[in-house]
Design a protein around this motif. Structure first.
Motif, short mmCIF file in Angstrom:
data_model
loop_
_atom_site.label_atom_id
_atom_site.label_comp_id
_atom_site.label_asym_id
_atom_site.label_seq_id
_atom_site.Cartn_x
_atom_site.Cartn_y
_atom_site.Cartn_z
N ALA B 125 37.64 41.74 28.38
CA ALA B 125 36.66 42.27 27.91
C ALA B 125 36.23 41.69 26.78
CB ALA B 125 37.12 43.67 27.50
N GLN B 126 37.22 41.22 25.80
CA GLN B 126 36.63 40.36 24.58
C GLN B 126 35.69 39.30 25.11
OE1 GLN B 126 40.01 39.34 22.03
NE2 GLN B 126 40.46 41.47 21.56
N ALA B 127 36.44 38.43 26.26
CA ALA B 127 35.93 37.37 26.40
C ALA B 127 34.23 37.68 27.19
CB ALA B 127 36.62 36.38 27.46
N ILE B 128 34.08 38.58 27.84
CA ILE B 128 32.76 38.89 28.43
C ILE B 128 31.95 39.43 27.05
CG2 ILE B 128 31.82 40.89 29.79
CD1 ILE B 128 34.01 41.23 31.33
N ARG B 129 32.63 40.15 26.09
CA ARG B 129 31.75 40.47 25.21
C ARG B 129 31.32 39.50 24.34
NH1 ARG B 129 34.89 45.54 21.98
NH2 ARG B 129 34.27 46.93 23.46
N VAL B 130 32.02 38.18 24.04
CA VAL B 130 31.72 37.21 23.17
C VAL B 130 30.40 36.38 24.39
CG1 VAL B 130 32.32 34.65 22.99
CG2 VAL B 130 33.70 36.66 22.13
N LEU B 131 30.82 36.23 25.70
CA LEU B 131 29.81 35.71 26.49
C LEU B 131 28.31 36.33 26.23
CD1 LEU B 131 28.95 34.02 29.14
CD2 LEU B 131 29.79 36.11 30.43
N MET B 132 28.30 37.75 26.19
CA MET B 132 27.12 38.40 26.46
C MET B 132 26.50 38.43 24.89
SD MET B 132 26.80 39.28 29.30
CE MET B 132 25.97 40.90 30.06
N ALA B 133 27.37 38.43 23.94
CA ALA B 133 26.66 38.32 22.54
C ALA B 133 26.07 36.91 22.26
CB ALA B 133 28.03 38.38 21.62
N GLU B 134 26.66 35.66 22.86
CA GLU B 134 26.24 34.50 22.68
C GLU B 134 25.07 34.37 23.60
OE1 GLU B 134 27.05 32.30 20.36
OE2 GLU B 134 28.52 33.88 19.71
N LEU B 135 24.83 35.12 24.75
CA LEU B 135 23.59 34.87 25.32
C LEU B 135 22.33 35.58 24.91
CD1 LEU B 135 24.77 35.73 28.99
CD2 LEU B 135 23.98 33.66 28.29
N CYS B 136 23.00 36.79 24.09
CA CYS B 136 21.90 37.46 23.11
C CYS B 136 21.30 36.56 22.00
CB CYS B 136 22.71 38.87 22.69
SG CYS B 136 22.14 40.33 23.47
N ARG B 137 22.29 35.80 21.62
CA ARG B 137 22.12 34.96 20.37
C ARG B 137 20.86 33.99 21.12
NH1 ARG B 137 25.15 34.64 15.96
NH2 ARG B 137 26.76 35.47 17.37
N ILE B 138 21.25 33.48 22.21
CA ILE B 138 20.18 32.52 22.68
C ILE B 138 18.80 33.16 22.92
CG2 ILE B 138 19.76 31.00 24.53
CD1 ILE B 138 22.60 30.47 24.86
N ASN B 139 18.93 34.55 23.57
CA ASN B 139 17.78 35.36 23.93
C ASN B 139 16.93 35.25 22.43
OD1 ASN B 139 16.24 37.17 24.74
ND2 ASN B 139 17.65 38.86 24.30
N PRO B 187 32.50 51.28 23.71
CA PRO B 187 33.96 51.61 23.10
C PRO B 187 34.84 51.47 24.15
CG PRO B 187 32.25 53.07 22.08
CD PRO B 187 31.88 52.47 23.14
N GLY B 188 35.72 50.68 23.99
CA GLY B 188 36.85 50.61 25.27
C GLY B 188 36.77 49.54 25.83
N GLY B 189 35.56 48.62 25.88
CA GLY B 189 35.47 47.51 26.82
C GLY B 189 34.13 47.30 27.10
N VAL B 190 33.81 46.86 28.36
CA VAL B 190 32.47 46.90 28.77
C VAL B 190 32.35 47.84 30.00
CG1 VAL B 190 32.07 44.53 27.83
CG2 VAL B 190 32.98 44.92 30.24
N ALA B 191 30.96 47.93 30.40
CA ALA B 191 30.61 48.95 31.22
C ALA B 191 31.07 48.56 32.74
CB ALA B 191 29.13 49.42 31.43
N ALA B 192 31.13 47.38 33.00
CA ALA B 192 31.38 47.03 34.36
C ALA B 192 31.84 45.53 34.15
CB ALA B 192 30.09 46.98 35.30
N ASP B 193 32.41 45.10 35.52
CA ASP B 193 32.95 43.86 35.36
C ASP B 193 31.89 42.77 35.56
OD1 ASP B 193 34.82 41.65 35.25
OD2 ASP B 193 36.07 42.15 36.63
N LEU B 194 32.06 41.52 35.38
CA LEU B 194 30.82 40.63 35.59
C LEU B 194 30.67 40.47 37.14
CD1 LEU B 194 31.89 37.67 33.17
CD2 LEU B 194 29.84 39.11 32.96
N PRO B 195 29.36 40.30 37.35
CA PRO B 195 29.07 40.26 39.02
C PRO B 195 29.11 38.86 39.57
CG PRO B 195 27.12 39.89 37.70
CD PRO B 195 28.12 40.05 36.81
N ASP B 196 29.60 39.02 40.94
CA ASP B 196 29.76 38.14 41.64
C ASP B 196 28.89 36.96 41.51
OD1 ASP B 196 31.93 39.42 42.68
OD2 ASP B 196 30.77 39.89 44.56
N GLY B 197 29.40 35.59 41.39
CA GLY B 197 28.73 34.67 41.23
C GLY B 197 28.04 34.43 39.70
#
Lengths: 217, 421
Positions: B125-139, B187-197
């Motif tokens: 969950a932490q890694a997914i959050r970092v991934l999404m936060a950094e994508l948001c930064r680029i965005n 709170p507690g993680g993210v809503a869903a796992d990352l999608p296939d691909g």
């Protein structure tokens, strides 16, 4: 979270009944040893309280000592940046059941978050954070302004004045900032209803109501 | 030694005397300006104000003497709303504040709730959050690149920036179902796992965007007009930035390598290698350089996230916080009860108060959360960093030209949704 909290003594267990506050647990935690910074503050300012809330250092300081403490923190302790100033209305919780500190109980509290970037001094210091909680009396509703200590407090205090109605003595321009200038009441107070706000348009008050028309709002 | 008070005292004296409560259109209420000066309103519907920001400018010819930002046009009482919402609904509320960085807002709120709960989310969950936060930064930086280009007349850059951003929004949609305001980090993680691909999608994003951004920069970097409009404009020195609470690229453009991801690491940022880009110029040009360099650093972090994405849960497996999987509800009475309780009365957060800060694309985003032990947060305050950046603008504008005011607004990158909340 990077700092896992293995023991949070003031935490209620998740399954606990609503509203029951464990005061015994609260008092037990307030006896924890102060950190060096808190000990320093307490040594210099005997009438301030302190606690460690979720691994964050918190100083509870009255309105009389606030300015003196603020100047000292900025000058001697290198808290260069004031990150945020906000307030809380403890109307439903005068006993502060959410904190371990059980000192002066007032309705409002101004909360100042400070940051030491680790720049001054001999260098190589770790950055630190410190939080000041300032109890503010309901009748007086006054607090000294920090705008001349940390200029960031200028807009932040205007926001608090706007939304809570706390008056900051010595503030250079204490006017409403988010709400319209002629707004009545202070929306973030707990006794401010959430469903009674009519839609207002500036200048509408002078205009006569339309003939037989429905009322606005 | 910093003396922020001294710097600002001058500013305050300069500002004092500006009348704030002037109903629009009533000239006689203005404090009689000297013959040579005039007060004009820039905004609230000015195209370069990135929303509904109104600036009262006192001008002597083209020179700006005083500036007063007037805000509140977008105030919708989000902090009051938060006092009525369950913690599980809280992300939906905060995500609308800085709508260029929706997942960062959710992350900040979620970290605050988790700190009060005393839980730590799983590594995945932490890694997914970092991934999404950094994508948001680029965005966020791409939108900044696009809009500030447009403010300066470079409309091609705007099309380029928004085109590149589309890749990220498509990935957000694939992951969370929504392009913006995803309500994905909870709170507690993210809503869903990352999608296939997801690996291919993200790899394409970090391959395409830095390359195309580099191409777009060719349009600006060597452009003498662009340089003349950016260099030496909107100066904010380090002392002033610290005094006025300006963080993020504005502070890093003064040569100070300050980044909360390094200073107070959260969500496992200490596991990744990245640099803090800085510039010494203190001006709009430096902020531009810092932001563009940050896109590359974010891509670097994302590359490491792809390589090291740990397996495991994407949310904490605590039935008091996280709803049970759908298939368990059919077979387990406890699961059904937990599910029902979580979505009707919400989970309880132990009484306490905390402040959590993260490095959003624009600076320090903070969340001050007070819980009294029962579900609606007793108080949830967001440190609107754009709120403070807007109030740092006068220091950047005074003494400059009206045309430079546009550059200053662009370089401060305010999002009015967060200013007014």
């Amino acid at each position: 979270m990077t700092e896992p909290e293995t023991n949070t003594p003031d935490s209620l267990s998740l399954g606990e009944v609503d509203g029951v506050v464990d005061f015994a647990a609260s008092e037990a935690e307030s006896e924890t040893a102060p950190t060096p910074l808190l000990a320093d503050v307490a040594g210099r300012f005997p009438d301030v309280g302190y606690e460690v809330s979720h691994e964050q250092e918190v100083v509870i300081v009255g309105v009389d000592t606030l300015l003196e403490l603020a100047e000292w923190l900025r000058g001697d302790q290198h808290f260069d940046m004031c990150v945020d100033v906000t307030a809380v209305d403890y109307l439903d919780h005068w006993d502060r059941s959410m904190g371990t500190w059980q000192g002066e109980r007032t309705r409002f509290e101004v909360v100042v978050n400070l940051l030491d970037l680790g720049l001054g001094g001999d260098g190589g210091r770790r950055p630190r954070r410190l939080r000041l909680r300032v109890p503010v009396d309901e009748e007086e509703c006054r607090c000294p302004s920090l705008a001349f200590v940390w200029p960031l407090a200028d807009p932040a205090e205007r926001e608090i004045y706007d939304l809570f109605g706390i008056v900051f003595d010595g503030h250079p321009d204490l006017t409403r900032i988010l709400m319209p200038d002629d707004w009545e009441g202070h929306p973030l107070r707990k006794d401010y209803g959430v469903s009674r706000i009519p839609v207002t348009f500036r200048g509408d008050r002078e205009r006569p109501a339309p003939e037989g028309g429905a009322e606005r709002g | 030694m910093f003396l922020p008070g001294e710097t600002h005292r001058v500013e305050l004296t300069r500002e004092r005397g500006i009348v704030t409560d002037v109903p629009e259109g009533t000239e006689e209420n203005l404090s009689a300006p000297e013959d040579e000066t005039m007060i004009i309103n820039m905004g609230p519907q000015h195209p370069s104000t990135h929303g509904v920001l109104r600036l009262m400018l006192e001008l002597d010819g083209e020179e700006i003497l005083r500036v007063k930002p007037v805000i509140g046009y977008l105030h919708t009482g989000m902090e009051k709303t938060a006092e009525e919402l369950l913690y599980i609904q809280g992300s939906t509320n905060v995500t609308r504040m800085d709508y260029m960085n929706p997942l960062g807002n959710e992350l900040c709120f979620s970290l605050a709730v988790e700190r009060l709960l005393g839980i730590e989310v799983p590594e995945r969950a932490q890694a997914i959050r970092v991934l999404m936060a950094e994508l948001c930064r680029i965005n966020s930086h791409l939108v900044w690149f696009a809009t500030s280009g447009m403010d300066l007349g470079a409309t091609t850059v705007m099309i380029h920036g928004l085109r590149e951003r589309e890749l990220i929004l498509r990935f957000f949609e694939k992951t969370s179902g929504l392009r913006m305001n995803c309500d994905y980090v909870r709170p507690g993680g993210v809503a869903a796992d990352l999608p296939d691909g997801w690996v291919e999608d993200v790899a394409e994003i970090i391959e395409v965007i830095p390359r195309r951004l580099h191409e777009s920069r060719d349009l600006l970097d060597d452009n003498p007009i662009f340089q003349k409009r950016m260099r030496g404009v909107g100066i904010l020195t380090r002392d002033e930035a610290i005094a006025l609470g300006a963080t993020g690229p504005i502070l890093r453009a003064t040569g100070l390598a300050w980044d909360i991801r390094k200073a107070f690491p959260y969500s496992g940022y200490d596991r990744y290698e990245f640099d803090i880009p800085t510039q010494e110029g203190c001006d709009a040009w430096s902020r531009y350089q810092v932001r563009v360099a940050e896109v590359n650093e974010s891509a670097r972090i994302i590359r490491q996230v792809i390589e090291t994405m740990p397996p495991g849960d994407y949310r904490v497996q605590d039935r008091k916080v996280t709803p049970p999987p759908r298939h368990r509800i059919d077979v387990s009475m406890e699961a059904l009860i937990h599910h029902f309780k979580l979505f009707t009365e919400g989970f309880k957060v132990p009484a306490g108060e905390t402040y959590v800060a993260i490095e959003s694309p624009k600076g320090e985003l903070g969340c001050y959360l007070v819980s009294d032990g029962v579900p609606p947060a007793y108080r949830q305050h967001t440190r609107g960093l754009c709120f403070y950046h807007v109030h740092a603008m006068p220091s950047m504008m005074v003494g400059g030209l009206v045309a430079d005011a546009v550059v200053v607004i662009a370089s401060a990158d305010p999002v009015l949704g967060e200013v007014d909340r």
